[in-house]
Design a protein around this motif. Sequence first.
Motif, short mmCIF file in Angstrom:
data_model
loop_
_atom_site.label_atom_id
_atom_site.label_comp_id
_atom_site.label_asym_id
_atom_site.label_seq_id
_atom_site.Cartn_x
_atom_site.Cartn_y
_atom_site.Cartn_z
N SER A 56 49.72 37.52 -27.10
CA SER A 56 48.92 38.13 -26.04
C SER A 56 49.76 39.00 -25.13
CB SER A 56 48.24 37.03 -25.23
OG SER A 56 47.49 36.21 -26.08
N ALA A 57 50.99 39.32 -25.56
CA ALA A 57 51.84 40.13 -24.68
C ALA A 57 52.12 41.53 -25.23
CB ALA A 57 53.16 39.42 -24.40
N ALA A 58 51.98 41.73 -26.56
CA ALA A 58 52.44 43.00 -27.14
C ALA A 58 51.75 44.20 -26.47
CB ALA A 58 52.18 43.01 -28.63
N GLY A 59 50.48 44.05 -26.13
CA GLY A 59 49.76 45.18 -25.52
C GLY A 59 49.52 44.96 -24.04
N ASN A 60 50.25 44.05 -23.43
CA ASN A 60 49.95 43.77 -22.01
C ASN A 60 50.50 44.87 -21.10
OD1 ASN A 60 52.59 43.19 -21.17
ND2 ASN A 60 52.30 40.98 -21.14
N ALA A 61 50.37 44.65 -19.79
CA ALA A 61 50.69 45.74 -18.86
C ALA A 61 52.19 46.04 -18.81
CB ALA A 61 50.17 45.39 -17.46
N GLY A 62 53.01 45.13 -19.32
CA GLY A 62 54.45 45.41 -19.39
C GLY A 62 55.16 45.36 -18.05
N LEU A 63 54.64 44.55 -17.14
CA LEU A 63 55.23 44.49 -15.81
C LEU A 63 55.94 43.15 -15.59
CD1 LEU A 63 52.23 45.99 -13.81
CD2 LEU A 63 54.30 47.18 -14.59
N LEU A 212 58.48 47.55 -18.59
CA LEU A 212 59.07 47.78 -19.91
C LEU A 212 57.94 47.85 -20.93
CD1 LEU A 212 58.65 44.74 -21.07
CD2 LEU A 212 60.92 44.31 -20.25
N ASP A 213 58.32 48.11 -22.19
CA ASP A 213 57.34 48.06 -23.28
C ASP A 213 57.44 46.66 -23.90
OD1 ASP A 213 56.10 48.08 -25.75
OD2 ASP A 213 56.53 50.21 -26.10
N PRO A 214 56.43 45.81 -23.68
CA PRO A 214 56.58 44.41 -24.11
C PRO A 214 56.74 44.23 -25.62
CG PRO A 214 54.33 44.87 -23.35
CD PRO A 214 55.15 46.07 -23.02
N ALA A 215 56.11 45.10 -26.42
CA ALA A 215 56.25 44.97 -27.88
C ALA A 215 57.70 45.22 -28.29
CB ALA A 215 55.31 45.94 -28.59
N ARG A 216 58.33 46.22 -27.65
CA ARG A 216 59.73 46.51 -27.99
C ARG A 216 60.66 45.44 -27.45
NH1 ARG A 216 60.02 52.26 -25.69
NH2 ARG A 216 62.27 52.02 -25.86
N PHE A 217 60.31 44.87 -26.30
CA PHE A 217 61.13 43.76 -25.76
C PHE A 217 61.11 42.59 -26.75
CE2 PHE A 217 61.04 39.77 -23.12
CZ PHE A 217 62.36 39.80 -22.72
N GLY A 308 45.16 48.40 -6.65
CA GLY A 308 44.78 47.08 -6.17
C GLY A 308 43.30 46.90 -5.94
N ASP A 309 42.60 47.96 -5.51
CA ASP A 309 41.17 47.79 -5.25
C ASP A 309 40.34 47.96 -6.51
OD1 ASP A 309 41.95 50.43 -5.25
OD2 ASP A 309 40.45 51.08 -3.80
N ARG A 310 40.96 48.31 -7.62
CA ARG A 310 40.23 48.41 -8.90
C ARG A 310 40.83 47.48 -9.95
NH1 ARG A 310 36.60 52.89 -8.45
NH2 ARG A 310 35.95 52.48 -6.32
N TRP A 311 41.87 46.75 -9.59
CA TRP A 311 42.48 45.74 -10.46
C TRP A 311 42.86 46.27 -11.83
CZ3 TRP A 311 44.40 41.04 -9.35
CH2 TRP A 311 44.16 40.59 -8.04
N VAL A 312 43.48 47.43 -11.82
CA VAL A 312 44.01 47.94 -13.09
C VAL A 312 45.47 48.30 -12.90
CG1 VAL A 312 41.93 48.74 -14.27
CG2 VAL A 312 42.98 50.20 -12.54
N ALA A 313 46.23 48.15 -13.97
CA ALA A 313 47.67 48.48 -13.92
C ALA A 313 47.92 49.68 -14.81
CB ALA A 313 48.48 47.28 -14.40
N ARG A 322 50.18 53.29 -20.55
CA ARG A 322 49.29 52.14 -20.80
C ARG A 322 48.47 51.84 -19.55
NH1 ARG A 322 51.81 47.37 -23.78
NH2 ARG A 322 51.50 48.87 -25.44
N MET A 323 47.17 51.64 -19.77
CA MET A 323 46.26 51.25 -18.68
C MET A 323 45.68 49.90 -19.07
SD MET A 323 44.23 54.83 -18.26
CE MET A 323 44.37 55.54 -19.88
N SER A 324 45.67 48.95 -18.15
CA SER A 324 45.19 47.63 -18.54
C SER A 324 44.50 46.93 -17.38
CB SER A 324 46.35 46.78 -19.05
OG SER A 324 47.35 46.72 -18.07
#
Length: 430
Positions: A56-63, A212-217, A308-313, A322-324
Motif C-alpha cells: 500500500s506504499a508504492a503509489g502513496n504520497a511519498g511524504l 521521495l518516490d516510495p516505489a524506488r525507495f 490542507g482544506d482539500r486534504w490532498v497531497a 503525484r496527487m493523492s
Amino acid sequence: MSYLSFEGSPPVTSLPRRADVAVIGGGVVGLCAAYELAAHGRQVVVIDRGPIARGSAAGNAGLITPSHLIPIAAPGVLSGVVRGMIRRTGPVTVRPSIDPAYLRWMVRFARNCTSRAAHAGAVALRALGFLSADLAAEWIGREGIDCGYRKLGLLYVYGDPAALAAARHEADTMESHGVTIERYGAAELRELEPALDEGVIGGFRSVDDAGLDPARFMSGIVSVLSGRGVAFVPHTGLLDFRTSGGGVDRLVTSRGDLVADEVVIATGAWTPGVAALLGESVPIQAGKGYSMTVAAPRHGPRNNLLIGDRWVAVNPMGDLLRMSGWLELGRLDTRPSLRRLAQIEANVRSRVRLDPELTVLERWAGLRPVTPDGLPIIGRSPGWRNVTYAVGHGKLGLSLGPVTGRLVAQIVCDRPTDLELDPVSPRRFP
Ligand SMILES: Cc1cc2nc3c(=O)[nH]c(=O)nc-3n(C[C@H](O)[C@H](O)[C@H](O)COP(=O)(O)OP(=O)(O)OC[C@H]3O[C@@H](n4cnc5c(N)ncnc54)[C@H](O)[C@@H]3O)c2cc1C
C-alpha cells in the motif's frame, strides 16, 4: 507495464525451508524490518502473497512527515468527517456496516477523539517520527538508494479562512512538540511556490518533512538486501500457522512450509485475518486512498504540498507529479475509482495551477492500516512468544517504516529498544 513495477534485481521465487526470521508482508514496513534484522545479523525470508515492494506504499504520497504527529483520532475529527461527507469533498467516507469488529473499532476511535488521548498520541508519534526520518535519510545516504529523496519540508496551504484558522492551531501544536514551522501569508507562499492559485490565502512550511518516490525507495531496499542474502518470495500467501509450546514452529504458505525461529507480521490492512489464525484480535480497519501519477506538467509545483482544506497531497517526483488523497474507511479492496481520482484532481486544481491536459501514467489505490488511536502496533504478540507485530501505521507507514524496522529488530534480538514501547504495544487494546 506499470512504472510502479519492481525494477531491482529479481526476487527469488522458490521458498527456502527455514529462516531465522520469517517476515510476512513485503510492503514498506516488512522491508524496513528485513533491513534492520539483516543488519542485526539475522537470516531473513520475506514472503508476500502479491509482488514484493508494492503493498500500500508504492503509489502513496511519498511524504516522510514527522510533522504529522497529531493522531488521526483527535478532537474535531468526527465533525470534520461528517461535514466532508455532506459536501462530498472528502477527505473521509465511512462504509456503513453492522460487522461487530467494525462497530467496536468505531467506538474505540470515538473514545480516542479527546485532547488527552491526542496529546499522549502526539508525544509518541513525535518520538517515532523524528527518529524514523533520521533513519530514512541515513539509509538512503549510506546505501546510495536512488529514490529522489528531497528534504525540502512540506508546504501546508489553505484557501478557506476557517480551515486556515484551525490549521494555525495545529501548527502551534506541532511547534509545541518541536516541529520547526515557518508561517507564510499568501504573497510569500506564491513567491515560494509560483504554481499556487490566487485562491490560496495562507499556510506554513513544516521544515523537517521530506519527499521521495516510495516505489524506488522500496526497490532500493530490496536490491541492497538481495545482495546481503535476504530471500524475497513473492506470490506466496501465508495460509496458516503450526504452533506448539506457546510459539509458532512453521508457516503454512501457498508454496509449502517455512520453519522459522521468529515470525514478524507486517501485513498492513490485512492483519486482522492473519492474527485471527493465531486466535488474536487486532483492531485495524482499511482506510482506502487513491493516487494519480502524471508526467510532470510544464509549469507544475516545485514543492511538496499538502492542500490542507482539500486534504490532498502533491509530490513532484522528478519527471512525475503525484496527487493523492481520500480515506474510505472499511474498504478492503484496491480497485482505483475514476470518480474519486477525478475529485482528487479537481481538489488539487482548486489551489494549484496545472496544465489543462495531463498525461496520466498510473491510477492507483492503496489501503492505510488504521488503528482506533492512530498509533501503530509494534511489539510481541500477547499470546505467542516468537511472534512480533509491525502493523497499523495508518497514514504513516512510509514515515514510520524505518523506526519500526529498528524496533522490531531490537525486540526480536532481545536488545534494549531505542524508544519506549508501551504507547504502541499490541496489549493496549484489551
Ligand atoms: C493514498 C495514500 C497516501 C499515503 N501517503 C503516505 C505518505 O505520504 N507517507 C506515509 O508515511 N504513508 C502514507 N500512506 C500510508 C502508507 O502507504 C501505509 O501506512 C503503508 O503502506 C503501510 O505499510 P505496511 O507494510 O504496513 O502495509 P502494506 O504496504 O499494505 O503491505 C502489506 C503487505 O502484506 C501482504 N500480505 C497481506 N496478507 C498476506 C498474507 N496472508 N500472506 C502474505 N502476504 C500478505 C500484502 O500483499 C502487502 O504487500 C499513504 C497511504 C495511501 C493509501
